[in-house]
Scaffold this active site. Structure first.
Site, PDB file in Angstrom:
ATOM      1  N   ARG A  12     -17.365  16.134  -0.902  1.00 21.85           N
ATOM      2  CA  ARG A  12     -17.682  14.775  -1.290  1.00 21.85           C
ATOM      3  C   ARG A  12     -17.017  13.798  -0.326  1.00 21.85           C
ATOM      4  O   ARG A  12     -15.928  14.056   0.184  1.00 21.85           O
ATOM      5  CB  ARG A  12     -17.190  14.487  -2.711  1.00 21.85           C
ATOM      6  CG  ARG A  12     -17.833  15.357  -3.782  1.00 21.85           C
ATOM      7  CD  ARG A  12     -17.215  15.059  -5.139  1.00 21.85           C
ATOM      8  NE  ARG A  12     -17.769  15.913  -6.188  1.00 21.85           N
ATOM      9  CZ  ARG A  12     -17.361  15.890  -7.448  1.00 21.85           C
ATOM     10  NH1 ARG A  12     -16.388  15.055  -7.812  1.00 21.85           N
ATOM     11  NH2 ARG A  12     -17.910  16.686  -8.346  1.00 21.85           N
ATOM     12  N   ASP A  47     -16.012   9.560   0.046  1.00 19.81           N
ATOM     13  CA  ASP A  47     -15.885   8.297  -0.675  1.00 19.81           C
ATOM     14  C   ASP A  47     -16.756   7.228  -0.045  1.00 19.81           C
ATOM     15  O   ASP A  47     -17.272   7.387   1.067  1.00 19.81           O
ATOM     16  CB  ASP A  47     -14.420   7.828  -0.657  1.00 19.81           C
ATOM     17  CG  ASP A  47     -13.520   8.704  -1.506  1.00 19.81           C
ATOM     18  OD1 ASP A  47     -13.996   9.249  -2.515  1.00 19.81           O
ATOM     19  OD2 ASP A  47     -12.329   8.836  -1.155  1.00 19.81           O
ATOM     20  N   ARG A  74      -6.852  10.387   4.626  1.00 24.43           N
ATOM     21  CA  ARG A  74      -6.517   8.969   4.744  1.00 24.43           C
ATOM     22  C   ARG A  74      -5.065   8.698   4.378  1.00 24.43           C
ATOM     23  O   ARG A  74      -4.426   7.804   4.960  1.00 24.43           O
ATOM     24  CB  ARG A  74      -7.460   8.151   3.871  1.00 24.43           C
ATOM     25  CG  ARG A  74      -8.888   8.127   4.400  1.00 24.43           C
ATOM     26  CD  ARG A  74      -9.879   7.665   3.360  1.00 24.43           C
ATOM     27  NE  ARG A  74      -9.567   6.331   2.882  1.00 24.43           N
ATOM     28  CZ  ARG A  74     -10.118   5.787   1.799  1.00 24.43           C
ATOM     29  NH1 ARG A  74     -11.001   6.474   1.076  1.00 24.43           N
ATOM     30  NH2 ARG A  74      -9.786   4.568   1.424  1.00 24.43           N
TER      31      ARG A  74
END
Length: 261
Positions: free
Chosen positions: A49, A51, A196
């Site tokens: 997945r 974001d 991140r």
């Protein structure tokens, strides 16, 4: 019949990969296009997945269908129906035991960071940005402390649904020039926001706000609140996943090039 494909997309045009009630996900766009080509409802599964704002240069997907179509129809037909910000790169039949997520043995991400005093305009949605040059050697020294198998709780989002925070980070390479810094990551799997969060903490080291050893201290402390904030989504690219050669797939890992600006 089970079909595998690779999809690239500009994450700034979607609210993330996952399907949403508002149909704003990249998954929604792909399922709609494939359903039109197949003339039946198609649901897909993906390697990982992403974001909102995170891009993909090789998101690996599979789906099942009763429709018999040439491989070119899945590519050209889907691309005729997808928005300009997404494109199927290839499609091929695969064995029923193939699964885009569960058969993946590794995943790859790249983070592109622009380092200059002025914020980017042309690349605003496609790179991260830091307002000053960074000490790449110091960041490399800090990154070396993350290599291997560790509990990455310090770099895990609070809403992460992974069963275990223990992951094996096989690659964390950092390269830079006067304008850009590139971070390449490979691991068996990643936690939510892991890349991140690591990039954000490495920037503290590169900006000399913390020494390289601080990265090891964060890892050992397993406390997300001690690390740097999650860095911007705009510079992150899913570059693909690895699979056993027995599946006979085309290239599933593509490098993202540093932009010209």
């Amino acid at each position: 019949m089970r079909i595998a494909l690779a999809l690239e997309y500009d994450g700034s045009a979607f609210c993330g990969w996952q399907s949403q009630p508002s149909a704003c996900g990249a998954q929604d766009a792909l399922e709609h296009a494939l359903s039109e080509v197949a003339a039946e409802r198609i649901g897909v599964a993906a390697a990982g997945r992403t974001d909102a704002g995170v891009h993909a240069v090789s998101q690996i997907v599979h789906f099942d269908t009763r429709a018999a179509r040439p491989e070119t129809a899945w590519v050209r037909g889907a691309n005729a129906l997808l928005p300009p910000t997404a494109a199927v790169l290839w499609a091929t039949p695969v064995a029923d035991e193939f699964h885009a997520r569960f058969a993946a043995t590794a995943r790859h991400y790249t983070y592109l960071l622009m380092t200059r005093a002025e914020r980017p305009a042309l690349l605003a949605r496609h790179v991260g940005w830091y307002h000053h040059s960074l000490d790449v050697d110091a960041m490399r020294a800090g990154a070396a402390l993350l290599a291997g198998t560790h509990d990455f709780t310090a770099f895990r989002a609070a809403e992460c649904q992974a069963k275990s925070p223990v992951k094996t980070l096989s690659t964390l390479a950092i390269d830079g020039d006067a304008r850009f810094v590139r971070f390449d990551f490979s691991a068996d799997a990643f936690l939510h926001h892991m890349v991140r969060n690591i990039v954000g903490s490495l920037l503290y080291v590169g900006a000399r706000r913390q020494p390289p050893a601080w990265i090891g201290e964060l890892l050992a402390a397993r406390d997300r609140t001690r690390a740097a904030p999650t860095f911007a989504a705009s510079g992150l690219y899913l570059c693909g996943a690895d699979y056993d050669t027995r599946f006979g797939l085309p290239a599933t890992h593509r490098a993202v090039a540093l932009p010209v600006a």
